[in-house]
Design an enzyme around this catalytic site. Sequence first.
Site, PDB file in Angstrom:
ATOM      1  N   CYS A 271       0.831  -1.215   0.000  1.00  0.00           N
ATOM      2  CA  CYS A 271       0.000   0.000   0.000  1.00  0.00           C
ATOM      3  C   CYS A 271       0.864   1.264   0.000  1.00  0.00           C
ATOM      4  O   CYS A 271       1.647   1.506   0.922  1.00  0.00           O
ATOM      5  CB  CYS A 271      -0.920  -0.026   1.224  1.00  0.00           C
TER       6      CYS A 271
ATOM      7  N   CYS B  40       0.363   3.548   2.972  1.00  0.00           N
ATOM      8  CA  CYS B  40       1.010   2.991   4.163  1.00  0.00           C
ATOM      9  C   CYS B  40       2.503   3.315   4.159  1.00  0.00           C
ATOM     10  O   CYS B  40       3.083   3.651   5.198  1.00  0.00           O
ATOM     11  CB  CYS B  40       0.809   1.478   4.223  1.00  0.00           C
TER      12      CYS B  40
ATOM     13  N   CYS C  55      -9.707  -1.705 -11.255  1.00  0.00           N
ATOM     14  CA  CYS C  55     -10.765  -2.543 -11.838  1.00  0.00           C
ATOM     15  C   CYS C  55     -10.375  -2.982 -13.251  1.00  0.00           C
ATOM     16  O   CYS C  55     -10.601  -4.139 -13.641  1.00  0.00           O
ATOM     17  CB  CYS C  55     -12.089  -1.779 -11.871  1.00  0.00           C
TER      18      CYS C  55
END
Length: 492
Positions: A51, A54, A388
């Site tokens: 991430c 993160c 996506c």
Amino acid sequence: MKISNLLAAFLAFSGGFFCASAEVPKVNKEGLNELITADKVLMVKFYAPWCGHCKALAPEYESAADELEKDGISLVEVDCTEEGDLCSEYSIRGYPTLNVFKNGKQISQYSGPRKHDALVKYMRKQLLPTVKPISKDTLENFVEKADDLAVVAFFKDQKLNDTYTEVAEVMKDDFVFAASDDKELAKSLGSNFPGIVAFTKDAAQDSDKLVYTGDWDPASIADFIGVSSIPLLDELNQMTFGKYQQSGLPLGIIFYNSTESRDELYDVFQPLAKKYQDTLRFAFLDAVRYGAVAKQMNVESDWPAFVIANLKSMLKYPFPTTELTAKAMTKFVGDFVDGKLQPKIKSQPIPESQEDLVVLVADNFDDIVMDETKDVLVEFYAPWCGHCKNLAPTYEKLAEEYSDDSNVVVAKIDATENDISVSISGFPTIMFFKANDKVNPVRYEGDRTLEDLSAFIDKHASFEPIKKEKESVPAPDLEDQVAVEDEMADEL
């Protein structure tokens, strides 16, 4: 950073801890439970190594942990790619998530700036007294200094004090809390003894004092405070939308395109806002600036306009014309409260035929997903979402793999063009609706590879899976998974 004596003891003698780095300890379930029990104040970072957000937070978090150690405040982290069950237990939906614990309980989820100074300030605040003693002489100053709602409780009983303090611990980031044992002061404010009074700055209210008359239990008191903090009739924007959403009350949205129109509509809706203040809230929305929200609310772009939105189910009840008269609005709102209105559901056309990957729309969602003879895996996506698009070839291959299994459906739905009752906080969101438990769908949190997705279906399947022989498919590029807020919040 030197690890505190308490943490060092745990690291040495408990199998629940192991050191992620020299700076911030990484914990598993056993270790986290021990820390929650032992530490007075604790922040836990739930993260994933891949991430990007993160990674950006890491140095700020580490430096904050270093500074807060001398205050006896611990900052630790949980790797959700290794501790999936633990992260599911805490309903982690995006990374990073920062949960705060105090005296053995989770009291908040930090949502402020992810910077050293902000983290340190927030955590040190957790050590301050939650409830301030107050008297007749100090009440006025206490209320005046409050940025938002000021809450004052009156009692002598220790059990009541514990209940009130429990609520205050959870809500102190948003409101200020005080307490007094002065019966005469309570009486002068129109309160019972024991009792609670919330002081509001909402000009639409008849009084600046809201008196609580419910049971003395944490949930009821918290509901009263939460609802009392929401203005009866306010402006809807990025700052206020979260409050309305958290209240759980339906929201009547009034679209206006001029100051004159807003002033006229205020006179129409203010009496309704007062009459139905325990049932729903109302808010103005600048249609010139936020007109795109109308599309999400199934409202035609003609102003003024009005819609009632259930922010839990996201069902929308748009008023069909621009004639927002007092008479028309009184009837429309009354019909909503009485359950006489039908929501307007936005749906793409139902596909005439289906391939291996089933295309869902709002009008066929329940027929397919809630079929109790099928296990259904659903991807909720947005056409503009890069993650996506990266997932698409793998997901299509997954659907092909299960095409011979009549018990399993692999499906997708454009969540931006279809009204759905499922809560979505990011794209893509993948959920598994088991044949024998449609009420509790399982959210997929793993890597977006064919192998992992297939293993997820097999793990949770209600029936013995039947699959075609697999061909190898390269894993999509798993960059940072950016959680997106719901469409309306984005527009605001």
